[in-house]
Design a protein around this motif. Structure first.
Motif, PDB file in Angstrom:
ATOM      1  N   VAL A 198      29.470 103.976  19.017  1.00 12.05           N
ATOM      2  CA  VAL A 198      28.903 102.794  18.359  1.00 12.05           C
ATOM      3  C   VAL A 198      28.125 101.952  19.370  1.00 12.05           C
ATOM      4  O   VAL A 198      27.023 101.470  19.073  1.00 12.05           O
ATOM      5  N   ASN A 199      28.672 101.784  20.581  1.00 15.31           N
ATOM      6  CA  ASN A 199      27.964 101.033  21.618  1.00 15.31           C
ATOM      7  C   ASN A 199      26.639 101.705  21.972  1.00 15.31           C
ATOM      8  O   ASN A 199      25.626 101.026  22.172  1.00 15.31           O
ATOM      9  N   ASN A 239      19.477 100.843  19.265  1.00 18.14           N
ATOM     10  CA  ASN A 239      18.810  99.946  18.320  1.00 18.14           C
ATOM     11  C   ASN A 239      18.228  98.724  19.016  1.00 18.14           C
ATOM     12  O   ASN A 239      17.145  98.259  18.663  1.00 18.14           O
ATOM     13  N   LYS A 240      18.923  98.228  20.012  1.00 15.14           N
ATOM     14  CA  LYS A 240      18.454  97.072  20.767  1.00 15.14           C
ATOM     15  C   LYS A 240      17.186  97.428  21.544  1.00 15.14           C
ATOM     16  O   LYS A 240      16.222  96.665  21.578  1.00 15.14           O
ATOM     17  N   LYS A 263      24.244 100.908  19.197  1.00 16.62           N
ATOM     18  CA  LYS A 263      23.772  99.521  19.313  1.00 16.62           C
ATOM     19  C   LYS A 263      22.740  99.382  20.423  1.00 16.62           C
ATOM     20  O   LYS A 263      21.732  98.702  20.262  1.00 16.62           O
ATOM     21  N   LEU A 315      29.746 103.039  10.464  1.00 21.32           N
ATOM     22  CA  LEU A 315      28.596 103.013  11.374  1.00 21.32           C
ATOM     23  C   LEU A 315      28.142 104.401  11.820  1.00 21.32           C
ATOM     24  O   LEU A 315      27.016 104.565  12.267  1.00 21.32           O
TER      25      LEU A 315
END
Length: 140
Positions: A127-128, A134-135, A131, A84
Motif C-alpha cells: 500500500v505504501n 500515486n504521489k 501511495k 486498496l
C-alpha cells in the motif's frame, strides 16, 4: 536525497516483477487446464492452485461486502487496506507468506499471529508503494 526518477524506476520494477509473476502463474494454470493436463501437476502445485482460486474468490467477496457496507465484525479495521489492492495480488501475498512461514518452521508449526503480522507488514508495504507511486505521478 534520492532523485524522483530513481524512486519511480524502483517502484515500476517492483510492480512489474509482481505482475509478471502473477501472469506467469495464471497463464501456466490456464494452459494446463486448456490442454487437459491439470491432473498431471504435482500435488503441491494443484493444492496451491486450489488455494489461490479460493483465496482470490473469497477476497473478491469480502471486498464487495466492504464496498456495499455489508461487511462483518472487524471490517472497519482491515477494510480500508483490503480494498486498496487487487484480489489476485492479495491472494498471492497470503499464499507466499503462509507457505514461507510454514517452510521456515518445518515441523515446529507456525503461530497464526506470526503469519498475520508478516502478512500485514507486506500488505502495508505494498500500500505504501502504491501511495508513493500515486504521489509521484501526481507531481509529474
Amino acid at each position: 536525497t534520492i532523485p524522483k526518477e530513481q524512486i519511480q524506476e524502483q517502484i515500476n520494477l517492483e510492480e512489474q516483477a509482481t505482475d509478471e509473476a502473477l501472469k506467469q502463474y495464471q497463464n501456466f494454470n490456464e494452459n494446463m487446464i486448456k490442454i487437459g493436463q491439470a491432473g498431471t501437476l504435482p500435488a503441491l502445485q494443484r493444492q496451491v492452485k486450489a488455494w489461490f482460486s479460493a483465496l482470490k474468490n473469497r477476497i473478491e467477496m469480502e471486498q464487495n461486502r466492504i464496498w456495499t457496507n455489508r461487511a462483518g465484525c472487524g471490517s472497519k479495521a482491515y477494510g480500508p487496506l483490503l480494498v486498496l489492492l487487487r484480489p489476485d495480488k492479495l491472494a498471492v501475498m497470503v499464499l507466499h507468506e503462509a507457505l514461507s512461514q510454514c517452510l521456515k518452521c518445518s515441523n515446529e508449526g507456525v503461530p497464526a499471529t506470526s503469519i498475520c503480522k508478516n502478512l500485514a507488514e507486506a500488505v502495508q508495504s505494498e500500500v505504501n508503494l502504491l501511495k508513493m507511486k500515486n504521489k509521484l505521478v501526481g507531481k509529474a
